[in-house]
Design a protein around this motif. Structure first.
Motif, mmCIF file in Angstrom:
data_model
loop_
_atom_site.group_PDB
_atom_site.id
_atom_site.type_symbol
_atom_site.label_atom_id
_atom_site.label_comp_id
_atom_site.label_asym_id
_atom_site.label_seq_id
_atom_site.Cartn_x
_atom_site.Cartn_y
_atom_site.Cartn_z
ATOM 1 N N ARG A 1 9.060 -74.763 42.011
ATOM 2 C CA ARG A 1 9.740 -75.162 43.236
ATOM 3 C C ARG A 1 9.223 -74.349 44.428
ATOM 4 N NH1 ARG A 1 13.831 -78.182 44.766
ATOM 5 N NH2 ARG A 1 14.211 -78.810 42.598
ATOM 6 N N THR A 2 8.984 -73.058 44.203
ATOM 7 C CA THR A 2 8.443 -72.228 45.278
ATOM 8 C C THR A 2 7.071 -72.729 45.712
ATOM 9 O OG1 THR A 2 9.651 -70.246 44.578
ATOM 10 C CG2 THR A 2 7.642 -69.912 45.873
ATOM 11 N N SER B 1 7.269 -76.244 47.422
ATOM 12 C CA SER B 1 7.992 -76.166 48.688
ATOM 13 C C SER B 1 7.126 -75.570 49.786
ATOM 14 C CB SER B 1 9.258 -75.318 48.528
ATOM 15 O OG SER B 1 10.181 -75.933 47.649
ATOM 16 N N ARG B 2 6.439 -74.483 49.487
ATOM 17 C CA ARG B 2 5.700 -73.813 50.555
ATOM 18 C C ARG B 2 4.467 -74.602 50.986
ATOM 19 N NH1 ARG B 2 3.675 -68.413 47.183
ATOM 20 N NH2 ARG B 2 2.109 -69.451 45.879
ATOM 21 N N ASP C 1 5.850 -77.478 53.114
ATOM 22 C CA ASP C 1 6.232 -76.994 54.440
ATOM 23 C C ASP C 1 5.001 -76.797 55.319
ATOM 24 O OD1 ASP C 1 8.890 -77.008 53.768
ATOM 25 O OD2 ASP C 1 9.044 -74.839 53.462
ATOM 26 N N TRP D 1 7.051 -82.942 41.762
ATOM 27 C CA TRP D 1 6.337 -82.792 43.031
ATOM 28 C C TRP D 1 6.925 -83.728 44.086
ATOM 29 C CZ3 TRP D 1 1.997 -80.262 45.251
ATOM 30 C CH2 TRP D 1 1.414 -80.891 46.358
ATOM 31 N N VAL E 1 10.470 -82.587 45.329
ATOM 32 C CA VAL E 1 10.474 -81.409 46.189
ATOM 33 C C VAL E 1 9.861 -81.745 47.549
ATOM 34 C CG1 VAL E 1 9.664 -79.040 46.469
ATOM 35 C CG2 VAL E 1 10.442 -79.829 44.228
ATOM 36 N N GLU F 1 12.433 -83.474 49.583
ATOM 37 C CA GLU F 1 13.434 -82.516 50.063
ATOM 38 C C GLU F 1 12.935 -81.777 51.302
ATOM 39 O OE1 GLU F 1 14.306 -79.917 46.850
ATOM 40 O OE2 GLU F 1 15.158 -81.489 45.570
ATOM 41 N N ARG F 2 11.690 -81.319 51.257
ATOM 42 C CA ARG F 2 11.140 -80.548 52.380
ATOM 43 C C ARG F 2 10.904 -81.440 53.596
ATOM 44 N NH1 ARG F 2 13.023 -76.098 51.179
ATOM 45 N NH2 ARG F 2 11.842 -75.290 52.991
#
Length: 365
Positions: A173-174, A177-178, A181, A210, A213, A216-217
């Motif tokens: 998830r990290t 997510s990054r 972003d 994938w 996430v 979500e972002r």
């Protein structure tokens, strides 16, 4: 010209193999020339880490290699790989340890069609032309630290009829997510469009994760128009309609493949740059041309230096000097637009030195 900003930087140079040692000096020459216009100075430390070192010493770099470059401001790499040394040895012995130890989780690969460089696609026009009129100017944002390129797995039953190999993909998830972003934020500074590469119809666990996430972002970037696209259809669309793309967000493997495909669409992989970025700035980021070591032309003085020079331009932007980085790209554009100096990959006969001189002339060297 009045200096726009000042700064002094120490750069780690890893020329590597093949044409790598031939394209790094042009990149540093352009850095120094542009630096003088902007009050920037560069000090260089060279490292002989390469397949040649592996052949003689049994390792691509020394045991304390990462510590030797940890405090540099950036890393400029030429190319790695040579016949006789398996590619996984050179990759896992040098590039991947640097990328992962220094949290370089973004692999940034800008792609543009330059005026004067013929794309194999007849409808592809230079990046300065609006996308609606066929201008090709996109960037692949590739996750660079996990995904399909993990160390988890192994081979079993060597040499037997039942031999098998297992390779595990790792998506966190990290990590997702990054990179998402970063991609969405980049899109807000470009044309507010993003496509996320997936294969969730066939890869049952990692790709749906994938997709979830990324969605979500995306909620934090309501101004960005985005969609997911299956990798096979996406590859076809990059060929059929490259001007329709702005930011392409992809996992490690998908981004690796798509960025080389897109570079070929732009006319030559010899021009394509890349940056391995730690966006936090806590570690040095690494910049390298995409073209590889090209052992078939190494030592002949005919390699195209533009991929390395453009990579140096990306480095300038990352270090906080976007005006200087823009000057490098503008000089490349102007040299290619002129068309009187072309290396062999661009259909000409110019040497590496001649192509470099054409760029230096345009940055006031």
């Amino acid at each position: 010209m009045t200096a726009l900003s000042t700064g002094s930087y120490r750069i780690a140079l890893i020329p590597g193999d093949g044409i790598g040692p031939e394209v790094i000096p042009p990149a540093t020459a352009v850095l120094d020339a542009v630096g003088r216009r902007h009050g920037l100075t560069f000090a260089y430390d060279g490292f002989d880490w390469s397949c040649e070192r592996y052949a003689t010493e049994g390792a691509m770099m020394p045991d304390d290699g990462l510590d030797r470059i940890r405090r540099h401001d950036a890393i400029l790499l030429g190319a790695v790989g040579r016949p006789g040394v398996p590619d996984h040895v050179s990759l896992w012995g040098l590039l991947i340890p640097i990328r992962r130890a220094f949290a370089q989780y973004v692999n940034l690969r800008p792609i543009t069609v330059f005026e004067g460089v013929g794309s194999p696609l007849s409808r592809a026009r230079p990046g300065e032309v609006p996308a609606a009129e066929g201008g090709v100017d996109l960037v692949v944002v590739r996750e660079n630290s996990e995904g399909e390129y993990s160390e988890i797995g192994g081979r079993f039953g060597h040499g037997t009829a039942g031999e098998l190999a297992v390779q595990e993909a790792v998506f966190t998830r990290t990590g997702v997510s990054r990179i998402a972003d970063f991609g969405f934020d980049l899109a807000t500074r470009r044309r507010d469009r993003l496509v996320s590469a997936t294969k969730s119809n066939g890869i049952v666990h990692t790709m749906p994760f994938w997709d979830e996430v990324v969605a979500e972002r995306a909620a934090a970037f309501p101004g960005v128009e985005w969609r997911s696209e299956h990798i096979d259809a996406l590859a076809a669309k990059i060929v059929l309609d490259p001007s329709s793309f702005d930011v392409v967000l992809a996992s490690n493997l998908f981004g690796d493949v798509l960025s080389d495909l897109a570079a070929a669409v732009a006319g030559s992989i010899g021009i394509a740059p890349s940056g391995n970025l730690d966006p936090s700035g806590d570690h040095p980021s690494m910049f390298e041309p995409v073209h590889g070591s090209a052992p078939d032309i190494a030592g002949r003085g005919i390699a195209n230096p533009l991929g390395a020079i453009w990579s140096a331009g990306l480095m300038l932007t990352h270090l906080g000097h976007p005006e200087a980085g823009d000057e490098v790209l503008a000089a490349i554009r102007d040299a290619l637009r002129d068309g009187s100096v072309r290396t062999g990959d661009l259909g000409g006969t110019a040497s590496t030195d001649e192509m470099t001189a054409a760029v230096l002339k345009r940055v006031g060297a």
